[in-house]
Design a protein around this motif. Sequence first.
Motif, PDB file in Angstrom:
ATOM      1  N   TRP A 130       0.839  -1.194   0.000  1.00  0.00           N
ATOM      2  CA  TRP A 130       0.000   0.000   0.000  1.00  0.00           C
ATOM      3  C   TRP A 130       0.878   1.249   0.000  1.00  0.00           C
ATOM      4  CZ3 TRP A 130      -0.998   4.393   2.766  1.00  0.00           C
ATOM      5  CH2 TRP A 130      -2.223   5.032   2.540  1.00  0.00           C
ATOM      6  N   ASP A 188      -7.847   3.379   4.385  1.00  0.00           N
ATOM      7  CA  ASP A 188      -8.554   4.309   3.500  1.00  0.00           C
ATOM      8  C   ASP A 188      -7.555   5.091   2.659  1.00  0.00           C
ATOM      9  OD1 ASP A 188     -11.012   3.584   4.592  1.00  0.00           O
ATOM     10  OD2 ASP A 188     -10.822   5.055   6.219  1.00  0.00           O
ATOM     11  N   GLY A 189      -7.964   5.495   1.454  1.00  0.00           N
ATOM     12  CA  GLY A 189      -7.112   6.318   0.607  1.00  0.00           C
ATOM     13  C   GLY A 189      -5.951   5.542   0.038  1.00  0.00           C
ATOM     14  N   GLY A 190      -5.154   6.224  -0.780  1.00  0.00           N
ATOM     15  CA  GLY A 190      -3.990   5.579  -1.360  1.00  0.00           C
ATOM     16  C   GLY A 190      -4.358   4.452  -2.298  1.00  0.00           C
ATOM     17  N   ASP A 226       0.744   5.819  -0.389  1.00  0.00           N
ATOM     18  CA  ASP A 226      -0.136   6.984  -0.289  1.00  0.00           C
ATOM     19  C   ASP A 226      -0.401   7.560  -1.685  1.00  0.00           C
ATOM     20  OD1 ASP A 226       2.102   8.503  -1.026  1.00  0.00           O
ATOM     21  OD2 ASP A 226       2.570   9.051   1.054  1.00  0.00           O
ATOM     22  N   ASP A 227      -1.119   8.654  -1.731  1.00  0.00           N
ATOM     23  CA  ASP A 227      -1.513   9.219  -3.024  1.00  0.00           C
ATOM     24  C   ASP A 227      -0.326   9.707  -3.840  1.00  0.00           C
ATOM     25  OD1 ASP A 227      -4.209   8.723  -2.618  1.00  0.00           O
ATOM     26  OD2 ASP A 227      -4.520  10.604  -1.533  1.00  0.00           O
TER      27      ASP A 227
END
Length: 422
Positions: free
Chosen positions: A19, A77-79, A21-22
């Motif tokens: 995983w 959440d996110g990424g 991040d953005d």
Amino acid sequence: MPRPTRTIHVALADGDRVWVDDDGRLPTFLDDPEADGPTATATASRLLTDAVHLAPVVVLDDVRRLHVVGARGGAPDGGGWMAPYELPDDLGGAVATALDEHAGPPLAGRPDWYAPGWHDEVEAWIDAALARSGRTRTGALRVHRVWSISAVHTVATDRGPVWFKASCAHFGAEAAIVGVLAAHLPDLVPEVIAVERSRSWLLTEPLVGVSDDGAPAAAAEALATRWAQAQIGSVAWLDELRAAGAPDRGLEATLTAWRQALATNPELDELDAAERSALARAVPVVESRLRDLWACGFPDTLGHGDLHAGNVAFDGAHARIFDWSDGCVTHPFLDGTHLAHWIGEDSGDVAGIVRAVLAPWREAFPAADFERAVELAPLADLVFQTVTFDQIAGAGEPGTGDLDGVVVMLTRKVLASAATPA
């Protein structure tokens, strides 16, 4: 010396993906080893979602570490997910290697807690143990600390948390040793719920008064006389300790292992020519002094092996000793020396404190040479600790960096002590 703040990269894995991040980067946090608060492994295991470590912490450089973890509580959440080779810098290769090793055959020296399915097995064992005491687990294992020596977790139950510890193969007798101690010294050790001797699993009630800063000097003062008396009493049940696997750390075993450490430990390559020459001269001096200590007339007895503030819980009145990885049968003055120096850290009268802490031994063995043993014990303790850390390094997986530099540091202390008349 203070250890530097480290940047911790966390690779949360799902199969062969991690995983990010953005911005396409692994999440990071800063860890100050000198600060209070959760361990780096605890923080990494909860940074994104409930997770467990799939591999030992990877040492990237002096100030960066990589934690590779696997989710047990869903995706964050996110990424999004990314293949390890798409990661920037030197992280991708390290992550890929860790994942391959986790999925592959067991590696020599790697503890079981990095293996697939281990946490499920532990939780099933804990559930059975809790059922016998009328309790139910209400949550997954939560990491307190995992490293090359042990895995320590908290476990939520319907009647409050309990603690679980697993020890590495080198310290595989720890759980059995604590089981014996709980039968003979129930007020001095953690309260045991269950023991699995074959896997060195230990489930205990929580300890009151455990601090990340370690117990105060008042704890050592409360413990000192009780511990000497407990050691004296343990002479009667040493055979139970030995049957549980407590190692012999007496005179000959210590000297043999110390010679082995001096001959083979790679850290000693750091010694310069003058130090090597001094060590060659010191060896017979050290051996003679240790033989003198053991000839003073005190029996080998129960030893904790690492009795310092960080291994004692103190509720303001009573102290309990935990972390029995180094539990053994050895000379009793080694623990007493540890206690005395702990009490005397802020005092100018360490010698007087040593004598006060060890006074029950003078009373129990009046014909023994108490004063000579007091003089010789600090050097013996340094040799004992050198052996301990050499054996840990030799038994574990290379490259973890957990205890680098300790053997050479202790050897230099041995040199300084041997150079002082005794």
